[in-house]
Scaffold this active site. Structure first.
Site, PDB file in Angstrom:
ATOM      1  N   ASP A  56       0.852  -1.193   0.000  1.00 46.64           N
ATOM      2  CA  ASP A  56       0.000   0.000   0.000  1.00 46.64           C
ATOM      3  C   ASP A  56       0.884   1.238   0.000  1.00 46.64           C
ATOM      4  O   ASP A  56       1.999   1.225   0.537  1.00 46.64           O
ATOM      5  CB  ASP A  56      -0.904  -0.002   1.238  1.00 46.64           C
TER       6      ASP A  56
ATOM      7  N   GLU B 121       0.916   5.554   0.711  1.00 46.10           N
ATOM      8  CA  GLU B 121       0.306   6.814   1.120  1.00 46.10           C
ATOM      9  C   GLU B 121       0.937   7.900   0.258  1.00 46.10           C
ATOM     10  O   GLU B 121       2.160   7.931   0.089  1.00 46.10           O
ATOM     11  CB  GLU B 121       0.541   7.097   2.606  1.00 46.10           C
TER      12      GLU B 121
ATOM     13  N   HIS C  39      -4.856   4.458   7.726  1.00 42.13           N
ATOM     14  CA  HIS C  39      -4.280   5.223   6.618  1.00 42.13           C
ATOM     15  C   HIS C  39      -2.764   5.336   6.774  1.00 42.13           C
ATOM     16  O   HIS C  39      -2.162   6.361   6.447  1.00 42.13           O
ATOM     17  CB  HIS C  39      -4.935   6.604   6.496  1.00 42.13           C
TER      18      HIS C  39
END
Length: 503
Positions: free
Chosen positions: A19, A21, A166
């Site tokens: 993932d 950010e 997040h």
């Protein structure tokens, strides 16, 4: 780049959940800036974490983080400034990803694109996956939209896994837990579909639109040790997790030990996509009458939802122009070939909000029956203009290579003396044209009242009065190359329009 995580591509059987950010670009044309990379390597047979890696990343263009004080994730400007640049971690990222199965939530449209862009920016070849598992599209298809919009936070709330952090490492761990939970529910429902699917408040066979008429989910959310145990501290070294004491995950064992079922004997246990695809939700005992009732319930849904963004449409900020390609594919009605445009491996279809109408409904063009082919001309913002010009170049080059002698009509229109004000033509279809009709909605800005407009090519006065110059529309449209009567180009076919009505 050499791998430090095990042999060549043949032996890299782990699934890499990863993932990113990112910081959204502040100016049109600038790339996304990666602020954090996180990944875990997962054993495909036991679904346990074997290795993890995460780090903040300092972008080369520091103006992208000039306004970054503190995000709700806890990422701060100071933390990013003290982090390594992407070129410093590129070898490690490459070693983790290259030659493995990639997995993540919405990674086909976002994370995969950003990784390739980041490697291109530093002049390195990007890592290549064995395969890609996008849990957003996979679970939307298999699990149905019983968790709402199927965002990670929504599914986590549905299963009471806690709040989405997040942060890259925490999010990929939550992603793995979400896949496990969904697979467990699907397996149980497939075992006794006539009971469990009937008891469920949401039947996967029914349209997500009926959800508003069903019992709502509990609001309580509790912390799960599986999703909250990970630390937000960045770790630039690879950490190992002892998996020898872990038991085989029940979903994998149940799927791979079905010796009495011949359909399972040839399954590779490392192929999680095939395993999950075996979890069909069906109601084989359902009668035709029951199916008729379900269809009637679906069709009786009272209010349209113009904000329901189809997953196949990309927002312009999700598009990497380097991923746009064209291909000649067989035409459905014969052996001839036609051109299609793709973003990576998906058809190129776009969503852009608040497009301003330059010229309203035009009756200039006619279809093969002599009825008007309705269209409007809209102003193009720079981000959309860049994408359409790249698509135009890709399609035109492929058209030339295919040997056509047709002239080419540009997708982006620039009138003489108005080069800085590009426009494009959106085609609106109706049943009268024999096409899939464009869905058109009106929304009153003050009251949020939504009304669907019904029209045809010979009765479109109401549509004409709604799409006056200066009106704003949210547009969902596909890019369809054509070559007809010695003219070729790209047709922007509107699939859905939401008209902003200001009172």
């Amino acid at each position: 780049m050499a791998s430090t995580l095990g042999g060549g591509n043949e032996g890299r059987s782990e699934i890499a959940f990863f993932d990113l950010e990112t910081a959204v670009p502040t100016e049109p044309g600038k790339p996304f800036a990666i602020l954090e990379f996180g990944a875990i390597l997962v054993c495909p047979r036991k679904l346990v974490e074997l290795h993890s890696y995460s780090t903040l990343v300092r972008p080369t263009d520091l103006s992208l983080i000039s306004t970054l004080s503190k995000r709700r994730s806890g990422i701060t400007r100071e933390g990013v400034l003290s982090a390594p640049t992407f070129v410093e971690i590129a070898d490690q990222v490459y070693n983790i990803l290259h030659g493995r199965i990639w997995a993540g939530h919405n990674i086909k449209r976002f994370d995969c694109v950003r990784i390739r862009d980041a490697f291109a920016e530093i002049g390195h070849s990007p890592p290549e996956p064995k395969a890609v598992i996008d849990s957003l599209s996979l679970l939307s298809q298999k699990f149905g939209k019983r968790a709402g919009d199927m965002k990670m936070a929504s599914i986590a709330k549905y299963f009471e896994l806690g709040d989405q952090a997040h942060r890259s490492l925490e999010d990929v761990r939550m992603n793995l837990e979400v896949v496990k939970h969904c697979a467990t529910v699907l397996f149980l429902e497939s075992s006794v579909p006539d009971i469990l699917t009937e008891m469920s408040w949401f039947s996967p066979r029914r349209s997500p639109r009926t959800k508003s008429n069903e019992k709502s989910l509990p609001n309580g959310v509790k912390e799960s040790s599986a999703s909250s145990s990970s630390s937000s501290k960045t770790d630039q070294s690879l950490s190992s997790v002892d998996a020898t004491d872990k038991e085989t995950h029940p979903i994998v064992s149940l799927l791979t030990e079905c010796s009495e079922d011949d359909t399972c004997s040839g399954i590779d246990p490392s192929d999680i996509t095939t395993l999950i695809s075996k979890l069909h939700i069906g109601t084989p005992l359902q009668t035709d009458a029951a199916e008729t009732v379900t269809r009637e319930q679906d069709e009786s849904t009272p209010s349209p939802n113009p904000d329901a963004k189809e997953e196949s449409f990309l927002r312009v900020d999700e598009v990497s122009v380097s991923s746009i390609r064209g291909s000649l594919v067989p035409f459905k009605r014969g052996g001839s070939l036609r051109m299609k445009l793709f973003h990576d491996d998906e058809p190129l279809q776009l969503y852009r909000d608040s497009l301003k109408v330059r010229f309203g409904i035009s009756r200039k063009y006619l279809d093969h029956t002599g009825l008007p082919r309705l269209n409007i001309v809209v102003d193009l913002p720079p981000d959309l203009c860049k994408i359409l010009e790249e698509a135009n170049d890709v399609a035109r080059n492929l058209s030339v290579e295919s040997g056509t002698s047709s002239g080419w009509r540009l997708t982006v229109m620039r009138k003489k003396g108005f080069a800085n004000y590009p426009t494009a033509r959106l085609q609106i279809s109706s049943e009268s044209n024999g096409d899939d009709p464009t869905e058109v909605y009106q929304r009153e800005e003050s009251s949020e009242t939504v009304q669907k407009l019904d029209f045809s090519s010979d009765e479109f006065e109401e549509l004409e009065s709604a799409l006056l110059p200066g009106t704003l529309v949210d547009a969902y449209f596909s890019l369809e190359p054509y070559d007809y009567q010695k003219m070729a180009g790209i047709r922007l076919a509107a699939r859905k329009l939401v008209i902003h009505m200001i009172k």
